[in-house]
Design a protein around this motif. Structure first.
Motif, PDB file in Angstrom:
ATOM      1  N   ILE A   1       0.682  -1.238   0.061  1.00 35.88           N
ATOM      2  CA  ILE A   1       0.042  -0.001  -0.299  1.00 35.88           C
ATOM      3  C   ILE A   1       1.122   1.310  -0.011  1.00 35.88           C
ATOM      4  N   GLY A   2       2.039   1.250   0.930  1.00 34.53           N
ATOM      5  CA  GLY A   2       2.629   2.317   0.869  1.00 34.53           C
ATOM      6  C   GLY A   2       3.490   2.784  -0.289  1.00 34.53           C
ATOM      7  N   ALA A   3       4.159   1.637  -1.245  1.00 35.72           N
ATOM      8  CA  ALA A   3       4.631   1.791  -2.338  1.00 35.72           C
ATOM      9  C   ALA A   3       3.466   2.704  -3.390  1.00 35.72           C
ATOM     10  N   PHE A   4       2.580   2.086  -3.437  1.00 35.27           N
ATOM     11  CA  PHE A   4       1.404   2.791  -4.321  1.00 35.27           C
ATOM     12  C   PHE A   4       1.188   4.073  -3.800  1.00 35.27           C
ATOM     13  N   ALA A   5       0.909   4.347  -2.496  1.00 35.11           N
ATOM     14  CA  ALA A   5       0.392   5.692  -2.051  1.00 35.11           C
ATOM     15  C   ALA A   5       1.485   6.662  -2.111  1.00 35.11           C
ATOM     16  N   PHE A   6       2.673   6.492  -1.831  1.00 37.98           N
ATOM     17  CA  PHE A   6       3.679   7.257  -1.841  1.00 37.98           C
ATOM     18  C   PHE A   6       3.940   7.711  -3.383  1.00 37.98           C
ATOM     19  N   SER A   7       4.090   6.631  -4.256  1.00 45.74           N
ATOM     20  CA  SER A   7       4.472   7.203  -5.857  1.00 45.74           C
ATOM     21  C   SER A   7       3.396   7.733  -6.420  1.00 45.74           C
ATOM     22  N   LEU A   8       2.247   7.419  -5.940  1.00 44.16           N
ATOM     23  CA  LEU A   8       0.845   8.368  -6.579  1.00 44.16           C
ATOM     24  C   LEU A   8       0.886   9.773  -5.902  1.00 44.16           C
ATOM     25  N   LEU A   9       1.129   9.953  -4.713  1.00 39.63           N
ATOM     26  CA  LEU A   9       1.426  11.417  -4.301  1.00 39.63           C
ATOM     27  C   LEU A   9       2.590  12.041  -4.818  1.00 39.63           C
ATOM     28  N   GLN A  10       3.529  11.309  -5.502  1.00 37.84           N
ATOM     29  CA  GLN A  10       4.654  12.131  -6.034  1.00 37.84           C
ATOM     30  C   GLN A  10       4.109  12.443  -7.462  1.00 37.84           C
ATOM     31  N   GLU A  11       3.276  11.755  -8.010  1.00 35.13           N
ATOM     32  CA  GLU A  11       2.913  12.027  -9.438  1.00 35.13           C
ATOM     33  C   GLU A  11       2.000  13.111  -9.188  1.00 35.13           C
ATOM     34  N   LEU A  12       1.004  12.939  -7.982  1.00 38.20           N
ATOM     35  CA  LEU A  12      -0.132  14.255  -7.862  1.00 38.20           C
ATOM     36  C   LEU A  12       0.623  15.386  -7.804  1.00 38.20           C
ATOM     37  N   PHE A  13       1.750  15.778  -6.827  1.00 38.91           N
ATOM     38  CA  PHE A  13       2.250  16.900  -6.525  1.00 38.91           C
ATOM     39  C   PHE A  13       3.048  17.268  -7.678  1.00 38.91           C
ATOM     40  N   LYS A  14       3.472  16.497  -8.762  1.00 38.49           N
ATOM     41  CA  LYS A  14       4.522  16.884  -9.693  1.00 38.49           C
ATOM     42  C   LYS A  14       3.581  17.351 -11.056  1.00 38.49           C
ATOM     43  N   SER A  15       2.181  17.096 -10.910  1.00 37.76           N
ATOM     44  CA  SER A  15       1.467  17.270 -11.983  1.00 37.76           C
ATOM     45  C   SER A  15       1.185  18.721 -12.258  1.00 37.76           C
ATOM     46  N   GLU A  16       1.799  19.367 -13.281  1.00 34.21           N
ATOM     47  CA  GLU A  16       1.299  20.867 -13.533  1.00 34.21           C
ATOM     48  C   GLU A  16       0.115  21.095 -13.903  1.00 34.21           C
ATOM     49  N   ALA A  17      -0.606  19.844 -14.483  1.00 34.71           N
ATOM     50  CA  ALA A  17      -1.879  20.306 -14.931  1.00 34.71           C
ATOM     51  C   ALA A  17      -2.808  20.447 -13.799  1.00 34.71           C
ATOM     52  N   LEU A  18      -2.268  19.865 -12.610  1.00 30.06           N
ATOM     53  CA  LEU A  18      -3.489  19.747 -11.517  1.00 30.06           C
ATOM     54  C   LEU A  18      -3.143  20.890 -10.675  1.00 30.06           C
ATOM     55  N   LEU A  19      -1.980  21.200 -10.379  1.00 24.25           N
ATOM     56  CA  LEU A  19      -1.251  22.344  -9.461  1.00 24.25           C
ATOM     57  C   LEU A  19      -0.746  23.425 -10.223  1.00 24.25           C
TER      58      LEU A  19
ATOM     59  N   GLU B   1       1.793  26.204 -11.208  1.00 24.60           N
ATOM     60  CA  GLU B   1       3.361  26.370 -10.753  1.00 24.60           C
ATOM     61  C   GLU B   1       3.695  25.736  -9.457  1.00 24.60           C
ATOM     62  N   ALA B   2       2.654  25.478  -8.681  1.00 25.75           N
ATOM     63  CA  ALA B   2       3.090  24.810  -7.456  1.00 25.75           C
ATOM     64  C   ALA B   2       3.592  23.591  -7.592  1.00 25.75           C
ATOM     65  N   ALA B   3       3.592  22.991  -8.891  1.00 30.68           N
ATOM     66  CA  ALA B   3       4.248  21.843  -9.037  1.00 30.68           C
ATOM     67  C   ALA B   3       5.750  21.673  -8.975  1.00 30.68           C
ATOM     68  N   LYS B   4       6.288  22.836  -9.197  1.00 29.87           N
ATOM     69  CA  LYS B   4       7.810  23.143  -9.182  1.00 29.87           C
ATOM     70  C   LYS B   4       8.089  22.779  -7.530  1.00 29.87           C
ATOM     71  N   HIS B   5       7.373  22.945  -6.859  1.00 33.54           N
ATOM     72  CA  HIS B   5       7.644  22.693  -5.210  1.00 33.54           C
ATOM     73  C   HIS B   5       7.288  21.600  -5.013  1.00 33.54           C
ATOM     74  N   TRP B   6       7.155  20.525  -5.513  1.00 30.83           N
ATOM     75  CA  TRP B   6       6.319  19.300  -5.143  1.00 30.83           C
ATOM     76  C   TRP B   6       6.916  18.694  -3.810  1.00 30.83           C
ATOM     77  N   HIS B   7       8.176  18.813  -3.724  1.00 28.08           N
ATOM     78  CA  HIS B   7       8.654  18.235  -2.437  1.00 28.08           C
ATOM     79  C   HIS B   7       7.978  18.891  -1.088  1.00 28.08           C
ATOM     80  N   LEU B   8       7.518  20.189  -1.315  1.00 25.29           N
ATOM     81  CA  LEU B   8       7.167  20.628   0.108  1.00 25.29           C
ATOM     82  C   LEU B   8       5.811  20.130   0.378  1.00 25.29           C
TER      83      LEU B   8
END
Length: 340
Positions: free
Chosen positions: A269-287, A289-296
Protein backbone atom coordinates in the motif's frame (compact mmCIF):
# COMPACT_ATOMS: atom_id res chain seq x y z
CA UNK A 1 -5.47 -6.71 27.16
CA UNK A 2 -6.46 -9.87 25.35
CA UNK A 3 -4.32 -11.19 22.52
CA UNK A 4 -5.37 -10.35 19.01
CA UNK A 5 -6.92 -13.43 17.39
CA UNK A 6 -5.09 -14.91 14.45
CA UNK A 7 -6.83 -14.14 11.18
CA UNK A 8 -8.37 -16.99 9.29
CA UNK A 9 -6.94 -18.09 5.93
CA UNK A 10 -9.83 -16.33 4.21
CA UNK A 11 -9.82 -13.29 6.49
CA UNK A 12 -10.22 -9.69 5.45
CA UNK A 13 -6.47 -9.18 5.01
CA UNK A 14 -6.23 -11.98 2.47
CA UNK A 15 -9.35 -10.80 0.64
CA UNK A 16 -7.89 -7.30 0.42
CA UNK A 17 -4.58 -8.53 -1.00
CA UNK A 18 -6.38 -10.77 -3.51
CA UNK A 19 -8.56 -7.83 -4.58
CA UNK A 20 -5.51 -5.63 -5.08
CA UNK A 21 -3.82 -8.16 -7.34
CA UNK A 22 -7.04 -8.74 -9.28
CA UNK A 23 -7.44 -5.00 -9.87
CA UNK A 24 -3.82 -4.73 -10.98
CA UNK A 25 -4.31 -7.60 -13.43
CA UNK A 26 -7.40 -5.97 -14.94
CA UNK A 27 -6.04 -2.42 -14.96
CA UNK A 28 -4.63 -2.44 -18.54
CA UNK A 29 -8.11 -3.30 -19.83
CA UNK A 30 -9.50 0.06 -18.68
CA UNK A 31 -6.43 2.31 -18.81
CA UNK A 32 -4.47 3.74 -21.67
CA UNK A 33 -0.82 3.15 -22.42
CA UNK A 34 0.26 5.86 -19.97
CA UNK A 35 -1.83 4.43 -17.14
CA UNK A 36 -0.49 0.91 -17.69
CA UNK A 37 3.09 2.17 -17.81
CA UNK A 38 2.59 4.15 -14.59
CA UNK A 39 1.13 1.18 -12.71
CA UNK A 40 3.93 -1.05 -14.02
CA UNK A 41 6.44 1.36 -12.46
CA UNK A 42 4.47 1.36 -9.20
CA UNK A 43 4.51 -2.44 -9.09
CA UNK A 44 8.30 -2.41 -9.49
CA UNK A 45 8.59 -0.01 -6.55
CA UNK A 46 6.25 -2.29 -4.61
CA UNK A 47 8.65 -5.21 -5.16
CA UNK A 48 11.49 -3.04 -3.85
CA UNK A 49 9.36 -1.97 -0.88
CA UNK A 50 8.43 -5.50 0.22
CA UNK A 51 12.11 -6.45 -0.09
CA UNK A 52 13.01 -3.67 2.36
CA UNK A 53 10.07 -4.62 4.58
CA UNK A 54 11.76 -7.99 5.11
CA UNK A 55 14.65 -6.13 6.73
CA UNK A 56 13.02 -3.20 8.50
CA UNK A 57 9.58 -4.41 9.51
CA UNK A 58 10.27 -8.12 9.92
CA UNK A 59 13.87 -8.21 11.22
CA UNK A 60 14.34 -4.74 12.71
CA UNK A 61 17.28 -3.81 10.46
CA UNK A 62 16.94 -0.25 9.18
CA UNK A 63 18.91 -0.38 5.92
CA UNK A 64 19.71 2.87 4.13
CA UNK A 65 21.39 1.31 1.11
CA UNK A 66 18.65 -0.63 -0.61
CA UNK A 67 19.06 1.40 -3.79
CA UNK A 68 22.51 -0.13 -4.32
CA UNK A 69 21.04 -3.60 -4.83
CA UNK A 70 18.27 -2.16 -6.99
CA UNK A 71 20.79 -0.31 -9.16
CA UNK A 72 23.12 -3.30 -9.46
CA UNK A 73 20.23 -5.42 -10.73
CA UNK A 74 19.31 -2.70 -13.23
CA UNK A 75 22.86 -2.21 -14.52
CA UNK A 76 23.42 -5.97 -14.72
CA UNK A 77 20.41 -6.25 -17.02
CA UNK A 78 22.09 -3.81 -19.42
CA UNK A 79 25.78 -4.65 -19.04
CA UNK A 80 25.24 -8.40 -19.36
CA UNK A 81 23.19 -8.06 -22.54
CA UNK A 82 24.87 -9.56 -25.65
CA UNK A 83 27.27 -7.09 -27.25
CA UNK A 84 26.09 -7.91 -30.78
CA UNK A 85 22.50 -6.82 -29.99
CA UNK A 86 21.39 -10.45 -29.97
CA UNK A 87 18.19 -11.20 -28.08
CA UNK A 88 19.07 -12.01 -24.44
CA UNK A 89 17.41 -14.92 -22.69
CA UNK A 90 15.25 -14.09 -19.69
CA UNK A 91 16.32 -17.33 -18.00
CA UNK A 92 19.92 -16.09 -18.08
CA UNK A 93 19.55 -12.32 -17.62
CA UNK A 94 17.21 -12.28 -14.61
CA UNK A 95 19.05 -14.87 -12.46
CA UNK A 96 22.39 -13.19 -13.17
CA UNK A 97 21.02 -9.79 -12.17
CA UNK A 98 19.62 -11.22 -8.94
CA UNK A 99 22.85 -13.12 -8.26
CA UNK A 100 25.05 -10.03 -8.58
CA UNK A 101 22.74 -8.02 -6.33
CA UNK A 102 22.66 -10.88 -3.82
CA UNK A 103 26.46 -11.22 -3.81
CA UNK A 104 26.89 -7.52 -3.09
CA UNK A 105 24.23 -7.75 -0.38
CA UNK A 106 26.07 -10.74 1.10
CA UNK A 107 29.34 -8.80 1.20
CA UNK A 108 27.71 -5.67 2.63
CA UNK A 109 25.71 -7.65 5.16
CA UNK A 110 28.69 -9.70 6.31
CA UNK A 111 30.43 -6.49 7.39
CA UNK A 112 27.58 -4.15 8.31
CA UNK A 113 25.70 -6.67 10.48
CA UNK A 114 28.59 -6.59 12.94
CA UNK A 115 27.36 -3.11 13.88
CA UNK A 116 24.03 -2.03 15.37
CA UNK A 117 21.65 0.89 15.45
CA UNK A 118 22.72 4.12 13.81
CA UNK A 119 26.13 2.62 12.97
CA UNK A 120 24.43 -0.08 10.91
CA UNK A 121 22.43 2.59 9.07
CA UNK A 122 25.55 4.60 8.28
CA UNK A 123 27.57 1.58 7.15
CA UNK A 124 24.84 0.46 4.72
CA UNK A 125 24.62 4.01 3.42
CA UNK A 126 28.40 4.12 2.95
CA UNK A 127 28.41 0.89 0.94
CA UNK A 128 25.55 2.16 -1.19
CA UNK A 129 27.41 5.39 -1.91
CA UNK A 130 30.50 3.40 -2.86
CA UNK A 131 28.47 1.51 -5.47
CA UNK A 132 26.94 4.78 -6.64
CA UNK A 133 30.31 6.46 -7.23
CA UNK A 134 31.74 3.41 -8.97
CA UNK A 135 28.92 3.71 -11.51
CA UNK A 136 28.89 7.51 -11.55
CA UNK A 137 32.62 8.18 -11.88
CA UNK A 138 33.81 5.32 -14.09
CA UNK A 139 33.18 4.12 -17.62
CA UNK A 140 31.79 0.85 -16.31
CA UNK A 141 28.29 2.26 -16.08
CA UNK A 142 28.58 4.97 -18.70
CA UNK A 143 29.10 7.72 -16.13
CA UNK A 144 26.39 10.33 -15.72
CA UNK A 145 25.08 9.64 -19.22
CA UNK A 146 23.84 6.18 -18.31
CA UNK A 147 23.37 3.27 -20.71
CA UNK A 148 20.55 2.28 -23.06
CA UNK A 149 19.16 -1.22 -23.46
CA UNK A 150 18.09 -1.71 -27.06
CA UNK A 151 17.02 -5.37 -27.06
CA UNK A 152 14.68 -6.74 -24.38
CA UNK A 153 14.91 -10.34 -23.10
CA UNK A 154 12.56 -13.05 -24.33
CA UNK A 155 11.46 -16.46 -23.06
CA UNK A 156 9.59 -18.53 -25.61
CA UNK A 157 6.44 -16.61 -26.51
CA UNK A 158 7.09 -14.08 -23.74
CA UNK A 159 8.66 -10.98 -25.28
CA UNK A 160 9.45 -8.24 -22.75
CA UNK A 161 9.74 -5.80 -25.62
CA UNK A 162 5.96 -6.03 -25.88
CA UNK A 163 4.22 -3.64 -23.45
CA UNK A 164 1.42 -6.09 -22.61
CA UNK A 165 3.84 -8.95 -22.02
CA UNK A 166 6.05 -6.75 -19.87
CA UNK A 167 3.12 -5.58 -17.73
CA UNK A 168 2.01 -9.16 -17.21
CA UNK A 169 5.51 -10.28 -16.24
CA UNK A 170 5.90 -7.42 -13.75
CA UNK A 171 2.51 -8.28 -12.23
CA UNK A 172 3.48 -11.95 -11.98
CA UNK A 173 6.84 -10.99 -10.43
CA UNK A 174 5.12 -8.91 -7.74
CA UNK A 175 2.68 -11.74 -7.02
CA UNK A 176 5.48 -14.30 -6.80
CA UNK A 177 7.66 -12.12 -4.55
CA UNK A 178 4.73 -11.26 -2.27
CA UNK A 179 3.68 -14.92 -1.95
CA UNK A 180 7.27 -16.04 -1.34
CA UNK A 181 7.83 -13.50 1.43
CA UNK A 182 4.45 -14.25 3.01
CA UNK A 183 5.34 -17.94 3.19
CA UNK A 184 8.87 -17.16 4.36
CA UNK A 185 7.65 -15.03 7.26
CA UNK A 186 5.24 -17.78 8.34
CA UNK A 187 8.03 -20.37 8.33
CA UNK A 188 10.33 -21.14 11.30
CA UNK A 189 12.91 -18.90 9.62
CA UNK A 190 10.42 -16.02 9.59
CA UNK A 191 9.47 -16.66 13.22
CA UNK A 192 13.16 -16.46 14.11
CA UNK A 193 13.42 -13.11 12.33
CA UNK A 194 10.40 -11.86 14.30
CA UNK A 195 12.08 -12.95 17.51
CA UNK A 196 15.25 -11.10 16.54
CA UNK A 197 13.24 -7.96 15.87
CA UNK A 198 11.45 -8.14 19.23
CA UNK A 199 14.38 -9.13 21.47
CA UNK A 200 17.69 -10.15 19.96
CA UNK A 201 19.33 -10.75 23.33
CA UNK A 202 16.63 -13.20 24.36
CA UNK A 203 17.02 -15.06 21.06
CA UNK A 204 20.73 -15.46 21.79
CA UNK A 205 19.93 -16.66 25.30
CA UNK A 206 17.64 -19.38 23.90
CA UNK A 207 20.48 -20.74 21.76
CA UNK A 208 19.89 -19.02 18.41
CA UNK A 209 22.87 -17.76 16.44
CA UNK A 210 21.20 -14.59 15.15
CA UNK A 211 23.95 -13.47 12.77
CA UNK A 212 23.29 -16.14 10.07
CA UNK A 213 19.56 -15.37 10.17
CA UNK A 214 20.13 -11.65 9.71
CA UNK A 215 22.69 -12.24 6.97
CA UNK A 216 20.30 -14.57 5.12
CA UNK A 217 17.48 -12.00 5.36
CA UNK A 218 19.83 -9.26 4.13
CA UNK A 219 20.93 -11.37 1.15
CA UNK A 220 17.37 -12.39 0.21
CA UNK A 221 16.29 -8.76 0.40
CA UNK A 222 19.20 -7.76 -1.86
CA UNK A 223 18.33 -10.45 -4.42
CA UNK A 224 14.68 -9.33 -4.58
CA UNK A 225 15.79 -5.70 -4.91
CA UNK A 226 17.99 -6.79 -7.83
CA UNK A 227 14.91 -8.40 -9.39
CA UNK A 228 13.09 -5.07 -9.10
CA UNK A 229 16.05 -3.25 -10.63
CA UNK A 230 16.14 -5.69 -13.53
CA UNK A 231 12.45 -5.03 -14.24
CA UNK A 232 13.00 -1.28 -14.05
CA UNK A 233 15.81 -1.43 -16.59
CA UNK A 234 13.72 -3.57 -18.94
CA UNK A 235 10.72 -1.26 -18.65
CA UNK A 236 12.59 2.00 -19.26
CA UNK A 237 15.32 0.63 -21.53
CA UNK A 238 17.72 2.99 -19.79
CA UNK A 239 19.74 3.07 -16.56
CA UNK A 240 21.56 5.93 -14.84
CA UNK A 241 23.50 6.36 -11.58
CA UNK A 242 20.42 7.89 -9.94
CA UNK A 243 19.08 4.37 -9.53
CA UNK A 244 21.73 3.84 -6.85
CA UNK A 245 21.34 7.19 -5.07
CA UNK A 246 20.47 7.52 -1.40
CA UNK A 247 17.35 9.45 -2.38
CA UNK A 248 15.79 6.24 -3.66
CA UNK A 249 16.76 4.37 -0.49
CA UNK A 250 15.14 7.09 1.60
CA UNK A 251 12.04 7.09 -0.59
CA UNK A 252 11.55 3.34 -0.22
CA UNK A 253 11.98 3.64 3.54
CA UNK A 254 9.25 6.30 3.60
CA UNK A 255 7.02 3.97 1.55
CA UNK A 256 7.05 1.18 4.11
CA UNK A 257 6.65 3.61 7.02
CA UNK A 258 3.72 5.28 5.28
CA UNK A 259 2.10 1.94 4.57
CA UNK A 260 2.72 0.51 8.04
CA UNK A 261 5.77 -1.35 9.36
CA UNK A 262 5.47 -5.03 10.09
CA UNK A 263 3.04 -5.84 7.29
CA UNK A 264 3.80 -6.93 3.73
CA UNK A 265 0.50 -5.47 2.59
CA UNK A 266 1.54 -2.23 4.29
CA UNK A 267 4.65 -2.07 2.10
CA UNK A 268 2.45 -2.76 -0.92
CA UNK A 269 0.00 0.00 0.00
CA UNK A 270 2.77 2.43 0.94
CA UNK A 271 4.61 1.96 -2.35
CA UNK A 272 1.50 2.80 -4.36
CA UNK A 273 0.42 5.65 -2.06
CA UNK A 274 3.82 7.36 -1.96
CA UNK A 275 4.41 7.03 -5.71
CA UNK A 276 0.91 8.29 -6.55
CA UNK A 277 1.38 11.24 -4.20
CA UNK A 278 4.60 12.07 -6.04
CA UNK A 279 2.80 11.98 -9.38
CA UNK A 280 0.01 14.15 -7.95
CA UNK A 281 2.28 16.88 -6.59
CA UNK A 282 4.42 16.84 -9.75
CA UNK A 283 1.41 17.35 -12.03
CA UNK A 284 1.44 20.83 -13.53
CA UNK A 285 -1.99 20.14 -15.02
CA UNK A 286 -3.45 19.89 -11.51
CA UNK A 287 -1.26 22.24 -9.47
CA UNK A 288 0.17 24.63 -12.05
CA UNK A 289 3.25 26.53 -10.86
CA UNK A 290 3.01 24.90 -7.43
CA UNK A 291 4.16 21.65 -9.02
CA UNK A 292 7.70 23.09 -9.09
CA UNK A 293 7.71 22.81 -5.30
CA UNK A 294 6.29 19.30 -5.15
CA UNK A 295 8.73 18.24 -2.42
CA UNK A 296 7.04 20.65 0.00
CA UNK A 297 3.55 19.32 -0.57
CA UNK A 298 4.66 15.72 -0.46
CA UNK A 299 6.61 16.28 2.73
CA UNK A 300 3.66 17.90 4.49
CA UNK A 301 1.36 15.03 3.55
CA UNK A 302 3.85 12.42 4.77
CA UNK A 303 4.32 14.30 8.06
CA UNK A 304 0.54 14.48 8.53
CA UNK A 305 0.17 10.76 7.81
CA UNK A 306 2.88 9.83 10.31
CA UNK A 307 1.41 12.15 12.96
CA UNK A 308 -2.22 11.07 12.66
CA UNK A 309 -1.72 7.45 11.54
CA UNK A 310 1.05 5.98 13.71
CA UNK A 311 0.25 2.49 12.42
CA UNK A 312 0.44 3.65 8.81
CA UNK A 313 -2.23 3.33 6.14
CA UNK A 314 -2.67 -0.35 6.92
CA UNK A 315 -3.72 0.59 10.47
CA UNK A 316 -6.66 2.77 9.44
CA UNK A 317 -9.27 -0.01 9.95
CA UNK A 318 -7.86 -0.64 13.44
CA UNK A 319 -8.12 3.06 14.28
CA UNK A 320 -11.72 3.14 13.06
CA UNK A 321 -12.64 0.12 15.20
CA UNK A 322 -10.90 1.65 18.20
CA UNK A 323 -12.71 4.93 17.71
CA UNK A 324 -16.05 3.15 17.37
CA UNK A 325 -15.38 1.13 20.54
CA UNK A 326 -14.54 4.27 22.51
CA UNK A 327 -17.68 5.93 21.21
CA UNK A 328 -19.80 2.97 22.31
CA UNK A 329 -18.16 2.91 25.74
CA UNK A 330 -18.77 6.62 26.15
CA UNK A 331 -22.50 6.32 25.53
CA UNK A 332 -23.02 2.96 27.28
CA UNK A 333 -24.55 3.07 30.82
CA UNK A 334 -22.36 1.95 33.70
CA UNK A 335 -22.82 -1.52 35.19
CA UNK A 336 -24.92 -0.39 38.20
CA UNK A 337 -27.37 1.53 36.04
CA UNK A 338 -27.56 -1.41 33.66
CA UNK A 339 -28.38 -3.81 36.53
CA UNK A 340 -31.02 -1.41 37.93
Amino acid sequence: MSATPRSSPLGGKHVFVAAVFLLLALWPLVSGAYGADLVAKLMIYAILAVALELLVGSTGLVCFGQAAFFGIGAYAAVLLAPADNAVPSLLVALPLSMLLAALYALAVGALSLRTKGVYFIMVTLAFAQMAYYVIHDTELGGGTDGIYLYVKPVLGLLDLGNAAHLYGFIWFSLLLVFAFLALLLRSPFGRALAGIRVNEQRMRATGFSVYPYKLAAFTISGAISGWAGFLFAIKDGFVSPELLSWHLSAGVLVMIILGGLGHLRGALIGAFAFSLLQELFKSEALLGEAAKHWHLGLGLVVIACVAFMPRGLVGIPHQWRLHAARKRDKHAPDSEEAQA
